[in-house]
Design a protein around this motif. Structure first.
Motif, PDB file in Angstrom:
ATOM      1  N   LYS A 192      33.839  38.016  35.136  1.00 15.82           N
ATOM      2  CA  LYS A 192      34.195  38.876  36.260  1.00 15.82           C
ATOM      3  C   LYS A 192      34.718  38.041  37.428  1.00 15.82           C
ATOM      4  CE  LYS A 192      32.373  43.304  37.598  1.00 15.82           C
ATOM      5  NZ  LYS A 192      31.284  44.073  38.107  1.00 15.82           N
ATOM      6  N   ARG A 193      34.027  36.941  37.696  1.00 15.53           N
ATOM      7  CA  ARG A 193      34.436  36.080  38.809  1.00 15.53           C
ATOM      8  C   ARG A 193      35.828  35.518  38.587  1.00 15.53           C
ATOM      9  NH1 ARG A 193      29.844  31.789  40.678  1.00 15.53           N
ATOM     10  NH2 ARG A 193      28.337  33.260  41.504  1.00 15.53           N
ATOM     11  N   THR A 194      36.075  35.074  37.348  1.00 14.39           N
ATOM     12  CA  THR A 194      37.353  34.421  37.077  1.00 14.39           C
ATOM     13  C   THR A 194      38.489  35.427  37.069  1.00 14.39           C
ATOM     14  OG1 THR A 194      36.064  33.076  35.565  1.00 14.39           O
ATOM     15  CG2 THR A 194      38.408  32.686  35.595  1.00 14.39           C
ATOM     16  N   SER A 195      38.244  36.605  36.426  1.00 13.09           N
ATOM     17  CA  SER A 195      39.358  37.540  36.297  1.00 13.09           C
ATOM     18  C   SER A 195      39.686  38.201  37.639  1.00 13.09           C
ATOM     19  CB  SER A 195      39.068  38.579  35.215  1.00 13.09           C
ATOM     20  OG  SER A 195      37.918  39.299  35.542  1.00 13.09           O
ATOM     21  N   GLY A 196      38.770  38.115  38.622  1.00 15.78           N
ATOM     22  CA  GLY A 196      39.068  38.709  39.927  1.00 15.78           C
ATOM     23  C   GLY A 196      39.647  37.730  40.933  1.00 15.78           C
ATOM     24  N   ARG A 197      39.863  36.500  40.489  1.00 14.96           N
ATOM     25  CA  ARG A 197      40.216  35.438  41.430  1.00 14.96           C
ATOM     26  C   ARG A 197      41.685  35.490  41.875  1.00 14.96           C
ATOM     27  NH1 ARG A 197      37.879  29.660  39.761  1.00 14.96           N
ATOM     28  NH2 ARG A 197      39.308  29.809  38.017  1.00 14.96           N
ATOM     29  N   PHE A 198      41.916  35.333  43.173  1.00 14.79           N
ATOM     30  CA  PHE A 198      43.289  35.161  43.657  1.00 14.79           C
ATOM     31  C   PHE A 198      43.278  34.191  44.833  1.00 14.79           C
ATOM     32  CE2 PHE A 198      41.551  38.777  45.952  1.00 14.79           C
ATOM     33  CZ  PHE A 198      42.080  38.705  47.239  1.00 14.79           C
ATOM     34  N   GLU A 199      44.449  33.630  45.118  1.00 12.61           N
ATOM     35  CA  GLU A 199      44.505  32.514  46.062  1.00 12.61           C
ATOM     36  C   GLU A 199      45.600  32.749  47.100  1.00 12.61           C
ATOM     37  OE1 GLU A 199      44.390  28.132  44.641  1.00 12.61           O
ATOM     38  OE2 GLU A 199      46.501  28.533  44.995  1.00 12.61           O
ATOM     39  N   CYS A 200      45.325  32.366  48.349  1.00 10.92           N
ATOM     40  CA  CYS A 200      46.362  32.433  49.382  1.00 10.92           C
ATOM     41  C   CYS A 200      47.414  31.378  49.060  1.00 10.92           C
ATOM     42  CB  CYS A 200      45.761  32.171  50.757  1.00 10.92           C
ATOM     43  SG  CYS A 200      47.037  31.962  52.015  1.00 10.92           S
ATOM     44  N   LYS A 201      48.687  31.806  49.031  1.00 10.09           N
ATOM     45  CA  LYS A 201      49.761  30.870  48.666  1.00 10.09           C
ATOM     46  C   LYS A 201      49.908  29.774  49.707  1.00 10.09           C
ATOM     47  CE  LYS A 201      53.124  33.007  45.625  1.00 10.09           C
ATOM     48  NZ  LYS A 201      54.382  33.697  45.524  1.00 10.09           N
ATOM     49  N   LYS A 202      49.581  30.120  50.966  1.00  8.37           N
ATOM     50  CA  LYS A 202      49.838  29.166  52.049  1.00  8.37           C
ATOM     51  C   LYS A 202      48.687  28.166  52.210  1.00  8.37           C
ATOM     52  CE  LYS A 202      51.499  29.273  56.771  1.00  8.37           C
ATOM     53  NZ  LYS A 202      51.309  30.121  57.941  1.00  8.37           N
ATOM     54  N   CYS A 203      47.458  28.670  52.471  1.00 10.40           N
ATOM     55  CA  CYS A 203      46.365  27.717  52.790  1.00 10.40           C
ATOM     56  C   CYS A 203      45.456  27.460  51.587  1.00 10.40           C
ATOM     57  CB  CYS A 203      45.551  28.195  53.986  1.00 10.40           C
ATOM     58  SG  CYS A 203      44.447  29.572  53.623  1.00 10.40           S
ATOM     59  N   LYS A 204      45.710  28.153  50.442  1.00  9.63           N
ATOM     60  CA  LYS A 204      44.990  27.910  49.185  1.00  9.63           C
ATOM     61  C   LYS A 204      43.550  28.418  49.171  1.00  9.63           C
ATOM     62  CE  LYS A 204      48.524  25.724  47.505  1.00  9.63           C
ATOM     63  NZ  LYS A 204      49.427  26.533  46.703  1.00  9.63           N
ATOM     64  N   LYS A 205      43.177  29.190  50.202  1.00  6.66           N
ATOM     65  CA  LYS A 205      41.826  29.777  50.210  1.00  6.66           C
ATOM     66  C   LYS A 205      41.681  30.689  48.982  1.00  6.66           C
ATOM     67  CE  LYS A 205      38.109  32.035  51.888  1.00  6.66           C
ATOM     68  NZ  LYS A 205      36.791  31.523  51.634  1.00  6.66           N
ATOM     69  N   ILE A 206      40.524  30.560  48.290  1.00  3.80           N
ATOM     70  CA  ILE A 206      40.316  31.358  47.075  1.00  3.80           C
ATOM     71  C   ILE A 206      39.462  32.590  47.377  1.00  3.80           C
ATOM     72  CG2 ILE A 206      39.284  31.337  44.762  1.00  3.80           C
ATOM     73  CD1 ILE A 206      40.042  28.322  44.684  1.00  3.80           C
ATOM     74  N   TYR A 207      39.907  33.740  46.907  1.00  2.00           N
ATOM     75  CA  TYR A 207      39.168  34.994  47.080  1.00  2.00           C
ATOM     76  C   TYR A 207      38.825  35.572  45.712  1.00  2.00           C
ATOM     77  CZ  TYR A 207      41.028  34.866  51.828  1.00  2.00           C
ATOM     78  OH  TYR A 207      41.330  34.491  53.104  1.00  2.00           O
ATOM     79  N   ASN A 208      38.021  36.662  45.740  1.00  3.58           N
ATOM     80  CA  ASN A 208      37.749  37.373  44.495  1.00  3.58           C
ATOM     81  C   ASN A 208      37.703  38.869  44.780  1.00  3.58           C
ATOM     82  OD1 ASN A 208      36.004  38.743  42.398  1.00  3.58           O
ATOM     83  ND2 ASN A 208      36.264  36.713  41.500  1.00  3.58           N
ATOM     84  N   LYS A 209      38.478  39.640  44.009  1.00  2.70           N
ATOM     85  CA  LYS A 209      38.571  41.075  44.321  1.00  2.70           C
ATOM     86  C   LYS A 209      37.250  41.803  44.070  1.00  2.70           C
ATOM     87  CE  LYS A 209      40.627  42.697  40.024  1.00  2.70           C
ATOM     88  NZ  LYS A 209      41.829  43.003  39.291  1.00  2.70           N
ATOM     89  N   PHE A 210      36.363  41.264  43.240  1.00  3.82           N
ATOM     90  CA  PHE A 210      35.067  41.915  42.996  1.00  3.82           C
ATOM     91  C   PHE A 210      33.989  41.480  43.992  1.00  3.82           C
ATOM     92  CE2 PHE A 210      36.939  41.460  38.659  1.00  3.82           C
ATOM     93  CZ  PHE A 210      37.200  42.805  38.443  1.00  3.82           C
ATOM     94  N   PHE A 211      33.995  40.210  44.359  1.00  7.62           N
ATOM     95  CA  PHE A 211      32.852  39.683  45.120  1.00  7.62           C
ATOM     96  C   PHE A 211      33.183  39.267  46.544  1.00  7.62           C
ATOM     97  CE2 PHE A 211      32.257  38.414  40.647  1.00  7.62           C
ATOM     98  CZ  PHE A 211      31.096  39.109  40.376  1.00  7.62           C
ATOM     99  N   ASN A 212      34.413  38.845  46.786  1.00  8.05           N
ATOM    100  CA  ASN A 212      34.690  38.155  48.048  1.00  8.05           C
ATOM    101  C   ASN A 212      36.174  38.294  48.379  1.00  8.05           C
ATOM    102  OD1 ASN A 212      34.732  36.182  50.119  1.00  8.05           O
ATOM    103  ND2 ASN A 212      35.113  34.559  48.608  1.00  8.05           N
ATOM    104  N   SER A 213      36.546  39.537  48.784  1.00 11.39           N
ATOM    105  CA  SER A 213      37.961  39.767  49.032  1.00 11.39           C
ATOM    106  C   SER A 213      38.304  39.456  50.489  1.00 11.39           C
ATOM    107  CB  SER A 213      38.313  41.215  48.691  1.00 11.39           C
ATOM    108  OG  SER A 213      39.695  41.323  48.470  1.00 11.39           O
ATOM    109  N   THR A 214      39.576  39.602  50.858  1.00  8.72           N
ATOM    110  CA  THR A 214      39.973  39.374  52.254  1.00  8.72           C
ATOM    111  C   THR A 214      39.362  40.482  53.125  1.00  8.72           C
ATOM    112  OG1 THR A 214      41.958  40.656  51.764  1.00  8.72           O
ATOM    113  CG2 THR A 214      42.177  38.266  51.684  1.00  8.72           C
ATOM    114  N   LYS A 215      39.112  40.170  54.402  1.00 13.61           N
ATOM    115  CA  LYS A 215      38.512  41.176  55.297  1.00 13.61           C
ATOM    116  C   LYS A 215      39.490  42.344  55.490  1.00 13.61           C
ATOM    117  CE  LYS A 215      35.227  38.247  57.682  1.00 13.61           C
ATOM    118  NZ  LYS A 215      35.688  36.838  57.601  1.00 13.61           N
ATOM    119  N   ILE A 216      40.766  42.007  55.727  1.00  6.74           N
ATOM    120  CA  ILE A 216      41.807  43.040  55.803  1.00  6.74           C
ATOM    121  C   ILE A 216      42.623  42.925  54.521  1.00  6.74           C
ATOM    122  CG2 ILE A 216      43.855  43.864  57.072  1.00  6.74           C
ATOM    123  CD1 ILE A 216      42.661  42.270  59.499  1.00  6.74           C
TER     124      ILE A 216
END
Ligand code: AMP
Length: 222
Positions: free
Chosen positions: A123-147
């Motif tokens: 679940k963690r891996t398949s939800g993972r996405f990364e900011c192209k600019k600063c490379k911050k890693i997010y996860n759509k299930f556990f830890n998405s962007t605030k906005i």
């Protein structure tokens, strides 16, 4: 001086924890996956070869991998130590790394092993996405962007998903490889009293706290 290895399946939080350790101890976090992905951007024949292995979830051949890694470890910023994420992937790589370090009278000081159930990892891996600019890693299930759609750190609206993270069969293949290899690697380092097991189901802060204690109380006191 702290020369560490962090182990755990993809999605166990290795990247996050190694960047925290890197900041706390002023040592570079070196991910062999990232080194390879950087090498791919060169776009030559070797880049294509590397890309073929990665997209199938297979290990890149040892000679290619070690040449890229050891060039990185020779850089000035590794003098104080480093935290290695993604290497070794098997005992052969572990022994090769020892040979390389021993040439400079150096050794690995500790191996941190992040333990986590595989269904959580998928679940963690398949939800993972990364900011192209600063490379911050997010996860759509556990830890998405605030906005939604806006990076918390740099405000960029462009994100990317790693090719091998969007394909569940590649994720499972990586877990399979990890399962088979990790036990033999852990045995290898256990004989040298270098293994520290960490419960990676805890929060990022708690895991980081546990790791810090291990470094201060065990590894740095050796
Ligand atoms: P990672 O970012 O660690 O999940 O690695 C992504 C991919 O890079 C892996 O699935 C392998 O194809 C390749 N890779 C990373 N580290 C190594 C290594 N130590 N040896 C061989 N291949 C590696």
């Amino acid at each position: 001086m702290t020369r560490l290895i962090i182990m755990g399946p993809a999605g166990s939080g290795k990247g996050t924890q190694s960047s925290i350790i890197s900041q706390n101890y002023g040592i570079p976090a070196i991910s062999t996956g990232n080194l390879l992905r950087e090498r791919i951007t060169v776009g030559d024949e070797l880049a294509n070869e590397i890309s073929t292995f990665i997209s199938k979830g297979l290990l890149v051949p040892k000679d290619i991998m070690t040449e890229i890694l050891y060039n990185r470890l020779m850089k000035e910023d590794c003098k104080k130590g480093f935290i290695l994420d993604g290497f070794p992937r098997d005992v052969e790589q572990a022994i090769d790394l020892e040979g390389f370090l021993n040439r400079y009278n150096l050794d690995i000081d500790g191996v941190l092993v992040l333990k986590i159930p595989y269904d959580i990892v998928i679940k963690r891996t398949s939800g993972r996405f990364e900011c192209k600019k600063c490379k911050k890693i997010y996860n759509k299930f556990f830890n998405s962007t605030k906005i939604e759609g806006v990076c918390d750190i740099c405000g960029s609206t462009e994100f990317s998903i790693r090719k091998d993270d969007s394909d569940e069969s590649a994720i499972r293949k990586r877990l399979d490889i990890y399962e088979k290899m990790s036990n033999t690697i852990i045995d290898h380092y256990n004989k040298k009293n270098l293994i520290y097991i960490i419960d990676a189901l805890k929060s990022i802060e708690d895991i980081s706290h546990d790791i810090n204690n291990i470094i201060v109380e065990n590894i740095n006191k050796k």
